[in-house]
Design a protein around this motif. Structure first.
Motif, PDB file in Angstrom:
ATOM      1  N   LYS A   1       1.028  -1.296  -0.071  1.00 32.98           N
ATOM      2  CA  LYS A   1      -0.063   0.252  -0.412  1.00 32.98           C
ATOM      3  C   LYS A   1       0.732   1.247   0.046  1.00 32.98           C
ATOM      4  CE  LYS A   1      -4.250  -1.996   0.633  1.00 32.98           C
ATOM      5  NZ  LYS A   1      -5.289  -1.921  -1.258  1.00 32.98           N
ATOM      6  N   ASN A   2       0.592   2.336  -0.584  1.00 35.75           N
ATOM      7  CA  ASN A   2       1.259   3.335  -1.194  1.00 35.75           C
ATOM      8  C   ASN A   2       1.084   3.938   1.163  1.00 35.75           C
ATOM      9  OD1 ASN A   2       1.769   6.507  -0.896  1.00 35.75           O
ATOM     10  ND2 ASN A   2       1.385   5.961  -3.617  1.00 35.75           N
ATOM     11  N   SER A   3       2.027   4.432   1.412  1.00 28.43           N
ATOM     12  CA  SER A   3       1.541   5.284   3.039  1.00 28.43           C
ATOM     13  C   SER A   3       1.579   6.140   2.786  1.00 28.43           C
ATOM     14  CB  SER A   3       3.799   4.992   2.777  1.00 28.43           C
ATOM     15  OG  SER A   3       4.251   6.009   2.363  1.00 28.43           O
ATOM     16  N   ARG A   4       1.270   7.181   2.183  1.00 31.91           N
ATOM     17  CA  ARG A   4       0.586   8.882   1.302  1.00 31.91           C
ATOM     18  C   ARG A   4      -0.663   8.409   1.529  1.00 31.91           C
ATOM     19  NH1 ARG A   4       5.063   9.211  -2.107  1.00 31.91           N
ATOM     20  NH2 ARG A   4       6.834   9.717  -0.944  1.00 31.91           N
ATOM     21  N   ASP A   5      -1.054   7.242   0.897  1.00 31.20           N
ATOM     22  CA  ASP A   5      -2.967   7.489   0.223  1.00 31.20           C
ATOM     23  C   ASP A   5      -2.825   5.366   0.667  1.00 31.20           C
ATOM     24  OD1 ASP A   5      -5.110   7.016   0.060  1.00 31.20           O
ATOM     25  OD2 ASP A   5      -4.713   8.289  -1.810  1.00 31.20           O
ATOM     26  N   ARG A   6      -2.981   4.964   1.995  1.00 32.53           N
ATOM     27  CA  ARG A   6      -3.546   3.627   1.982  1.00 32.53           C
ATOM     28  C   ARG A   6      -4.875   2.835   0.764  1.00 32.53           C
ATOM     29  NH1 ARG A   6       0.966   1.305   4.094  1.00 32.53           N
ATOM     30  NH2 ARG A   6      -0.857  -0.527   4.646  1.00 32.53           N
ATOM     31  N   ARG A   7      -4.885   3.707   0.240  1.00 32.45           N
ATOM     32  CA  ARG A   7      -6.271   3.271  -0.542  1.00 32.45           C
ATOM     33  C   ARG A   7      -5.587   3.370  -1.464  1.00 32.45           C
ATOM     34  NH1 ARG A   7     -10.107   8.892  -1.243  1.00 32.45           N
ATOM     35  NH2 ARG A   7      -8.562   9.805  -0.657  1.00 32.45           N
ATOM     36  N   HIS A   8      -4.407   3.336  -2.430  1.00 33.59           N
ATOM     37  CA  HIS A   8      -3.997   3.010  -3.303  1.00 33.59           C
ATOM     38  C   HIS A   8      -2.950   1.872  -3.100  1.00 33.59           C
ATOM     39  CE1 HIS A   8      -6.090   6.751  -4.942  1.00 33.59           C
ATOM     40  NE2 HIS A   8      -6.608   5.896  -5.461  1.00 33.59           N
ATOM     41  N   SER A   9      -2.267   1.162  -3.859  1.00 32.70           N
ATOM     42  CA  SER A   9      -0.560   0.378  -4.071  1.00 32.70           C
ATOM     43  C   SER A   9      -0.469   0.364  -4.760  1.00 32.70           C
ATOM     44  CB  SER A   9      -2.143  -1.298  -4.686  1.00 32.70           C
ATOM     45  OG  SER A   9      -2.739  -1.865  -3.763  1.00 32.70           O
ATOM     46  N   LEU A  10       0.990   0.238  -4.140  1.00 31.01           N
ATOM     47  CA  LEU A  10       2.134   0.821  -5.042  1.00 31.01           C
ATOM     48  C   LEU A  10       2.518   0.206  -6.511  1.00 31.01           C
ATOM     49  CD1 LEU A  10       4.762   0.442  -2.240  1.00 31.01           C
ATOM     50  CD2 LEU A  10       3.232   2.537  -2.748  1.00 31.01           C
ATOM     51  N   PRO A  11       3.071   0.081  -7.486  1.00 29.71           N
ATOM     52  CA  PRO A  11       3.521  -0.795  -8.596  1.00 29.71           C
ATOM     53  C   PRO A  11       4.016  -1.049  -8.445  1.00 29.71           C
ATOM     54  CG  PRO A  11       4.503   1.882  -8.398  1.00 29.71           C
ATOM     55  CD  PRO A  11       3.818   2.095  -7.136  1.00 29.71           C
ATOM     56  N   CYS A  12       3.776  -2.567  -7.793  1.00 33.08           N
ATOM     57  CA  CYS A  12       5.305  -3.381  -7.347  1.00 33.08           C
ATOM     58  C   CYS A  12       3.727  -5.282  -6.604  1.00 33.08           C
ATOM     59  CB  CYS A  12       5.856  -3.240  -6.452  1.00 33.08           C
ATOM     60  SG  CYS A  12       4.996  -3.465  -4.660  1.00 33.08           S
ATOM     61  N   PHE A  13       4.608  -5.823  -7.260  1.00 35.47           N
ATOM     62  CA  PHE A  13       4.271  -7.330  -6.866  1.00 35.47           C
ATOM     63  C   PHE A  13       5.696  -7.977  -6.208  1.00 35.47           C
ATOM     64  CE2 PHE A  13       6.074  -7.572 -11.345  1.00 35.47           C
ATOM     65  CZ  PHE A  13       6.993  -8.303 -11.150  1.00 35.47           C
ATOM     66  N   PRO A  14       4.439  -8.737  -5.440  1.00 33.00           N
ATOM     67  CA  PRO A  14       5.874 -10.039  -4.706  1.00 33.00           C
ATOM     68  C   PRO A  14       6.903 -11.175  -5.514  1.00 33.00           C
ATOM     69  CG  PRO A  14       3.919 -10.419  -4.050  1.00 33.00           C
ATOM     70  CD  PRO A  14       3.577  -9.747  -4.744  1.00 33.00           C
ATOM     71  N   LEU A  15       7.940 -10.716  -5.695  1.00 32.94           N
ATOM     72  CA  LEU A  15       8.792 -11.857  -6.303  1.00 32.94           C
ATOM     73  C   LEU A  15       8.639 -13.870  -5.734  1.00 32.94           C
ATOM     74  CD1 LEU A  15      11.594  -9.764  -8.164  1.00 32.94           C
ATOM     75  CD2 LEU A  15       9.469 -10.840  -9.583  1.00 32.94           C
ATOM     76  N   LEU A  16       9.688 -13.034  -4.124  1.00 30.12           N
ATOM     77  CA  LEU A  16       9.941 -13.972  -3.416  1.00 30.12           C
ATOM     78  C   LEU A  16       9.544 -14.346  -1.816  1.00 30.12           C
ATOM     79  CD1 LEU A  16      11.341 -17.174  -4.180  1.00 30.12           C
ATOM     80  CD2 LEU A  16      13.767 -15.998  -3.030  1.00 30.12           C
ATOM     81  N   HIS A  17       9.320 -14.947  -1.488  1.00 27.80           N
ATOM     82  CA  HIS A  17       8.744 -15.783  -0.258  1.00 27.80           C
ATOM     83  C   HIS A  17       9.258 -16.327   0.953  1.00 27.80           C
ATOM     84  CE1 HIS A  17       5.959 -17.549   2.976  1.00 27.80           C
ATOM     85  NE2 HIS A  17       6.629 -16.706   3.701  1.00 27.80           N
TER      86      HIS A  17
END
Length: 417
Positions: free
Chosen positions: A364-380
């Motif tokens: 989530k975008n720390s400045r606006d939690r309603r929006h997601s960042l332009p990213c995705f998880p590669l590895l856990h």
């Protein structure tokens, strides 16, 4: 150095590799200190427009006292990078670093198998051989073109566009120059069952190999003997830049459809190689810089790259489309996150209240939690277990580590980096 209270890397050598690495570290807000024996390079460091001040010392980095003066034993020194163009100096730096501060991370470049074994024998953490690294990178072009492009997007700041994928790279490859680079290519290509013809003007180095032609490849007659007319690719890999350019230009005149790879030995020839119309330019300094930055900024990224090569081209093509949707033509960045009090204090506070937190909370975008960042998880990763491309609804737990890909974390609005 006594006034330093932030983590920093001690970088020995401010050539092409050192310059690129320090610029990358500064972009991340990570401090560094430079040692170089050339006063002109130290002067260039002072003139470079870096966002963070980088102290520089003109001295011989192979001397332990110099490393000590530059902060090797400082409490906040987190690693030593041996990046000079002299393998013996790099070996001396690595030995002194491990003897004086065994817990320090030590990264060294080398272009010698002997030095690579010596570096490994006393615990050097990362040994980067540009020829081996580029051979691994290039072999993907021949066997897995979509996987090659995924690799390129993850490691290289200026990645190739999706449209550049080489769908017809299977077939005969002509390798001109059978020195250290040529042998590294041969080893990787042989494992991938790539058809090869080897060219060199020294008959001794070709002895014992099949499909060889005596000559450099600078003349059309030699390339024709190697079958350049119906080959798919030619590699100009000699130690002479003029010969390499001649090979590429002659080959393209005979077969304009060739995939062309050219080795650049001198950074001063960069302008010529950038305008050579070659598909791939192999510059050792920048290859080393990209590899080291990938290891330093995102420790889980090399793990992902190793694991992804066990997947097929359909998987790679799907992942490439996902990357393209996130980054477009911009640089695709990567970063690691560990769920702990330092990186994710808000998540840890929610755990204390017995609340369930999903992976998507870290996106989530720390400045606006309603929006997601332009990213995705590669590895856990958790307790040694790895999961590729985990789902966003995965429940977080303390100690979990994640690797993300997307826009630069700070520019994107994630302030936990």
């Amino acid at each position: 150095m006594r006034n330093f209270n932030e983590p920093f890397y001690l970088v020995c050598g401010y050539g092409v590799t050192g310059t690129a690495i320090i610029a990358g570290l500064c972009q991340r807000g990570i401090r560094s200190v430079v040692v170089d024996i050339d006063q002109e390079r130290i002067d260039a460091l002072k003139m470079d427009d870096l966002p963070i001040r980088v102290p520089g010392l003109c001295a011989n980095a192979s001397l332990p006292d110099v490393l000590d003066d530059a902060g090797l034993q400082h409490a906040t020194c987190i690693g030593v990078l041996a990046l000079t163009d002299d393998d013996n100096v790099n070996l001396s730096i690595a030995i002194a670093s491990k003897l004086l501060q065994p817990e320090r991370v030590v990264v060294s470049r080398t272009e010698s198998d002997v030095h690579a074994r010596n570096l490994a024998s006393f615990g050097t953490n990362h040994i980067i051989d540009p020829f081996r690294a580029y051979a691994e990178y290039l072999s993907l072009v021949a066997k897995s073109p979509y996987m090659h492009l995924v690799y390129d997007w993850l490691v290289n700041p200026y990645h190739r566009p999706v449209s550049s994928v080489y769908k017809k790279a299977s077939g005969r490859w002509i390798i001109c120059g059978f020195g250290r680079f040529g042998r590294a290519l041969y080893d990787d290509f042989a494992q991938a069952n790539v058809e090869m013809v080897l060219l060199d003007d020294n008959p001794a180095v070709l002895e014992g190999y099949e499909n060889t032609v005596l000559g450099l490849g600078t003349e059309a007659e030699t390339l024709l003997k190697a079958g350049v007319e119906d080959a798919v690719a030619v590699v100009a890999g000699t130690h002479n830049d003029a010969d390499n350019m001649s090979i590429i230009m002659t080959a393209m005149e005979i077969n304009p459809k060739l995939v062309t790879v050219v080795r650049q030995n001198l950074s001063s020839n960069r302008l010529v190689f950038e305008n050579s119309r070659a598909d791939f330019v192999m510059e050792p300094g920048r290859i080393i810089a990209n590899r080291i930055l990938a290891k330093l900024k995102t420790p889980l990224l090399p793990v992902f790259i190793e694991r992804m090569q066990h997947h097929d081209e359909v998987w790679a093509h799907t992942l490439l489309n996902r990357m393209s949707n996130i980054a477009g033509d911009r640089e695709l960045d990567s970063w690691s996150v560990k769920v702990n009090e330092v990186s994710a204090p808000a998540v840890m506070a929610m755990f204390e209240q017995d609340m369930t937190v999903k992976l998507q909370a870290l996106m989530k975008n720390s400045r606006d939690r309603r929006h997601s960042l332009p990213c995705f998880p590669l590895l856990h990763r958790r307790d040694g277990e790895l999961s590729m491309l985990p789902g966003e609804l995965l429940e977080l737990q303390p100690g979990m580590k994640y690797c993300f890909a997307g826009s630069h974390p700070r520019r994107a609005g994630w302030n936990g980096y």
